[in-house]
Write a protein that holds these residues in place. Structure first.
Motif, mmCIF file in Angstrom:
data_model
loop_
_atom_site.group_PDB
_atom_site.id
_atom_site.type_symbol
_atom_site.label_atom_id
_atom_site.label_comp_id
_atom_site.label_asym_id
_atom_site.label_seq_id
_atom_site.Cartn_x
_atom_site.Cartn_y
_atom_site.Cartn_z
ATOM 1 N N GLY A 228 0.802 -1.243 -0.127
ATOM 2 C CA GLY A 228 0.059 -0.058 0.084
ATOM 3 C C GLY A 228 0.917 1.306 -0.067
ATOM 4 N N SER A 229 0.228 2.404 0.413
ATOM 5 C CA SER A 229 1.073 3.747 0.345
ATOM 6 C C SER A 229 2.230 3.778 1.295
ATOM 7 C CB SER A 229 -0.111 4.591 0.502
ATOM 8 O OG SER A 229 0.370 5.974 0.492
ATOM 9 N N LEU A 230 3.183 4.408 1.022
ATOM 10 C CA LEU A 230 4.399 4.408 1.486
ATOM 11 C C LEU A 230 4.904 5.788 2.054
ATOM 12 C CD1 LEU A 230 6.378 1.716 -0.255
ATOM 13 C CD2 LEU A 230 5.125 1.356 1.815
ATOM 14 N N GLU A 231 5.392 5.990 2.993
ATOM 15 C CA GLU A 231 6.041 7.527 3.391
ATOM 16 C C GLU A 231 7.523 7.646 2.837
ATOM 17 O OE1 GLU A 231 4.590 10.435 4.634
ATOM 18 O OE2 GLU A 231 2.816 9.203 4.477
ATOM 19 N N PRO A 232 7.946 8.319 1.961
ATOM 20 C CA PRO A 232 9.002 8.755 1.569
ATOM 21 C C PRO A 232 10.440 8.428 2.223
ATOM 22 C CG PRO A 232 8.003 10.706 1.266
ATOM 23 C CD PRO A 232 7.146 9.571 1.691
ATOM 24 N N CYS A 250 5.897 -6.965 -5.662
ATOM 25 C CA CYS A 250 5.476 -6.313 -6.828
ATOM 26 C C CYS A 250 6.380 -5.131 -7.057
ATOM 27 C CB CYS A 250 3.983 -6.211 -6.763
ATOM 28 S SG CYS A 250 2.926 -7.760 -7.166
ATOM 29 N N PRO A 251 6.876 -4.839 -8.267
ATOM 30 C CA PRO A 251 7.604 -3.513 -8.396
ATOM 31 C C PRO A 251 6.663 -2.520 -8.680
ATOM 32 C CG PRO A 251 7.830 -4.806 -10.235
ATOM 33 C CD PRO A 251 6.941 -5.813 -9.360
ATOM 34 N N GLN A 252 5.911 -2.135 -7.572
ATOM 35 C CA GLN A 252 5.032 -0.875 -7.854
ATOM 36 C C GLN A 252 5.029 -0.111 -6.463
ATOM 37 O OE1 GLN A 252 1.209 -1.390 -7.116
ATOM 38 N NE2 GLN A 252 0.679 0.772 -7.074
ATOM 39 N N PHE A 253 5.615 0.976 -6.480
ATOM 40 C CA PHE A 253 5.743 1.639 -5.224
ATOM 41 C C PHE A 253 4.702 2.912 -5.103
ATOM 42 C CE2 PHE A 253 9.208 -0.886 -5.956
ATOM 43 C CZ PHE A 253 9.596 -1.436 -4.750
ATOM 44 N N HIS A 254 3.702 3.138 -4.146
ATOM 45 C CA HIS A 254 3.052 4.290 -4.176
ATOM 46 C C HIS A 254 3.416 5.122 -2.955
ATOM 47 C CE1 HIS A 254 -0.766 6.364 -4.766
ATOM 48 N NE2 HIS A 254 -0.817 6.925 -3.581
ATOM 49 N N ILE A 255 4.453 6.057 -3.471
ATOM 50 C CA ILE A 255 5.294 7.036 -2.580
ATOM 51 C C ILE A 255 4.395 8.263 -2.450
ATOM 52 C CG2 ILE A 255 7.367 7.834 -1.781
ATOM 53 C CD1 ILE A 255 7.564 4.937 -2.339
ATOM 54 N N SER A 256 3.974 8.359 -1.161
ATOM 55 C CA SER A 256 2.983 9.873 -1.048
ATOM 56 C C SER A 256 4.112 10.989 -1.313
ATOM 57 C CB SER A 256 2.534 9.738 0.487
ATOM 58 O OG SER A 256 1.778 10.832 0.422
ATOM 59 N N LEU A 257 3.539 12.147 -2.072
ATOM 60 C CA LEU A 257 4.343 13.065 -2.278
ATOM 61 C C LEU A 257 3.459 14.400 -1.701
ATOM 62 C CD1 LEU A 257 6.365 14.737 -3.757
ATOM 63 C CD2 LEU A 257 4.896 14.885 -5.767
ATOM 64 N N GLN A 258 2.356 14.656 -2.062
ATOM 65 C CA GLN A 258 1.465 15.605 -1.449
ATOM 66 C C GLN A 258 1.716 17.173 -2.079
ATOM 67 O OE1 GLN A 258 -1.160 14.630 -0.356
ATOM 68 N NE2 GLN A 258 -0.578 12.812 0.880
ATOM 69 N N THR A 294 3.856 5.458 -8.307
ATOM 70 C CA THR A 294 2.639 6.280 -8.294
ATOM 71 C C THR A 294 2.386 7.130 -7.091
ATOM 72 O OG1 THR A 294 1.594 4.398 -7.260
ATOM 73 C CG2 THR A 294 1.540 4.324 -9.574
ATOM 74 N N THR A 295 1.739 7.988 -7.074
ATOM 75 C CA THR A 295 1.598 9.187 -5.912
ATOM 76 C C THR A 295 0.508 9.664 -5.817
ATOM 77 O OG1 THR A 295 3.033 10.572 -4.970
ATOM 78 C CG2 THR A 295 2.326 11.291 -7.129
ATOM 79 N N PHE A 321 5.798 10.232 -13.091
ATOM 80 C CA PHE A 321 5.156 9.173 -12.078
ATOM 81 C C PHE A 321 4.118 8.468 -13.312
ATOM 82 C CE2 PHE A 321 5.700 12.379 -8.968
ATOM 83 C CZ PHE A 321 6.101 11.549 -7.950
ATOM 84 N N GLU A 322 3.971 7.219 -12.944
ATOM 85 C CA GLU A 322 3.186 6.296 -13.976
ATOM 86 C C GLU A 322 1.981 6.528 -13.605
ATOM 87 O OE1 GLU A 322 7.104 4.869 -14.477
ATOM 88 O OE2 GLU A 322 6.114 5.182 -12.744
ATOM 89 N N LYS A 323 1.409 6.892 -12.526
ATOM 90 C CA LYS A 323 0.043 7.499 -12.367
ATOM 91 C C LYS A 323 0.186 8.248 -11.129
ATOM 92 C CE LYS A 323 -4.638 5.386 -11.944
ATOM 93 N NZ LYS A 323 -5.339 3.933 -12.001
ATOM 94 N N VAL A 324 -0.908 9.018 -11.169
ATOM 95 C CA VAL A 324 -1.178 10.202 -9.988
ATOM 96 C C VAL A 324 -2.472 10.389 -9.492
ATOM 97 C CG1 VAL A 324 -0.538 12.496 -9.255
ATOM 98 C CG2 VAL A 324 1.003 11.423 -10.808
#
Length: 426
Positions: A228-232, A250-258, A294-295, A321-324
């Motif tokens: 799930g979502s991760l803090e950088p 899985c090599p998909q990282f949702h890194i929260s940017l804001q 993603t972010t 980003f691949e998705k935002v």
């Protein structure tokens, strides 16, 4: 008695609804999808925005209006964060917070005896342990969710969730292993690890986040583990190194940017700079060559100028980003940001959302187009017309024109074309 459960909000809430579902079944209740059949309704609420609270109130009122003889239970984050507001929602017969939602059946029995409203909201306290029962199934065909962490210590200036969820609490490693085993026995080959502040896992116990992920990967029946979502600032070099050794991850990282503006990040009380965030993205792409990043981006935060927004646009373009997920800032009662000067007008927020969405949609389309010619594995999930839909390991959405694929299995396909939403494969 028959019960229907409604879930509002995040994957953690979805997981907790599954916990409640299994508990109801264990105690002899029948779970139904029909409003007209239900004797009990459970609303598992979200409170991340004021709009979330509004949706909860509307749902509770509608359920009681249309089913006046039913028992309506309100639980989740809204009563936990705003107990007085929730207690005053008289259409809810039982109001209970997420801290003690394992006691819902006890409260239902109490209500049946007294026929008096039950309002029981215990506040989170420092030092409390991770609670909850492991689940054995999940209401999805191909992937299940495992909640491994709860609570947040961040106190971002716009966010009420630390009040709603308490401090960081981590599920024991042994429980993660046993839960993955149970879900594998139920036929799931992919699990998603989630938490309120997932990458803070172990802060309270001294365990490593990477060790928790490795525990989920151990079971032979589990073929994919997704995060799930991760803090950088939690994703250190050591964590990256350990995660890169896990072939099932899985090599998909949702890194929260804001925000892509340092001034805005500081006002948000985020704990990183844009340079640090970019460095992390580069490290992840080096360690996981086929990964997607993603972010989330919040626009129109209090005090955000046109230049600040332009900085965010430039940064999003730079990272690619691949998705935002883009959303406008909304004032949240009970947070420091609600008192900040420089609140941005709604029309300005809407314009900025549209501009950023136009940019990210273009980047997304370019990414999908770049997948053409690749041979990948998907897990077939659903039928969409004459196509079978599934995701690759890096969460690329794929449609395959072949009805003979086996759901819930790994299938190798070749991507032959793409549009702005999907890749198409054979």
């Amino acid at each position: 008695m028959k019960v229907k459960l409604y879930t509002l909000g995040c994957k953690v809430n979805q997981y907790e609804t599954q916990e409640m579902t299994e508990d109801f079944i264990k105690h002899g209740f029948e779970v139904t999808l029909s409003d007209s059949e239900a004797d009990v309704f459970v609303v598992n609420s979200c409170t991340v925005t004021a709009q979330s609270d509004k949706k909860t109130r509307q749902l509770v009122r509608r359920l009681k209006r249309n089913n006046e003889n039913s028992i309506v239970v309100l639980t989740g984050c809204m009563p936990q964060a705003f107990p007085e507001l929730s207690g005053n929602l008289l259409q809810a017969d039982i109001v209970i917070g997420n801290k003690n939602n394992t006691q819902i059946i006890l409260k239902i029995n109490e209500y049946l005896k007294s026929h008096s409203r039950v309002v029981d909201i215990s506040q989170h306290v420092s030092g409390e342990l991770f609670t909850g029962e492991p689940i054995k199934d999940f209401n999805e065909r191909t992937r299940a969710i495992i909640k491994i962490e709860d609570g947040c210590d961040r106190f971002c200036s716009y966010c009420v969730i630390p009040i709603a969820r308490g401090r960081v609490r981590s599920k024991p490693i042994t429980d993660i292993k046993s839960e993955a085993e149970a879900l594998a026995k139920a036929g799931y080959i992919e699990v998603v690890l989630v938490g309120i502040n997932l990458s803070a896992y172990g802060k309270d116990t001294g365990e490593s986040f990477a060790s928790a992920v490795a525990a989920a990967c151990e079971n032979e029946g589990i073929k994919r583990v997704r995060l799930g979502s991760l803090e950088p600032d939690h994703i250190t070099d050591s964590v990256i190194s350990e995660l890169s050794k896990l072939p099932k991850l899985c090599p998909q990282f949702h890194i929260s940017l804001q925000s892509g503006c340092d001034k805005t990040l500081k006002r948000m009380n985020r704990h990183y700079t844009v340079d640090e965030y970019l460095e992390l993205c580069n490290k992840l792409r080096k360690a996981f060559p086929d990964c997607t990043l993603t972010t989330d981006v919040m626009v129109g935060f209090a005090g955000e100028t046109e230049q600040d927004f332009d900085d965010t646009m430039a940064f999003v373009r730079k990272v690619g980003f691949e998705k935002v997920h883009i959303f406008p800032y909304s004032v949240r009662e009970g947070t420091r940001a609600a008192e900040f000067d420089g609140q941005v007008e709604k029309s300005v927020k809407e314009k900025r959302v549209a501009l950023l969405m136009e940019l990210t949609d273009k980047i997304r389309a370019e990414f999908l187009s770049a997948q053409v010619g690749k041979t990948v594995e998907i897990i077939p999930e659903t039928k969409q017309g004459s196509y079978i839909f599934g995701y690759t390991a890096n969460y690329t959405p794929v449609l395959v024109k072949n009805k003979a694929l086996e759901f819930g299995s790994l299938v190798k396909v070749k991507i032959i074309s793409a549009d702005s939403e999907y890749c198409y494969a054979e």
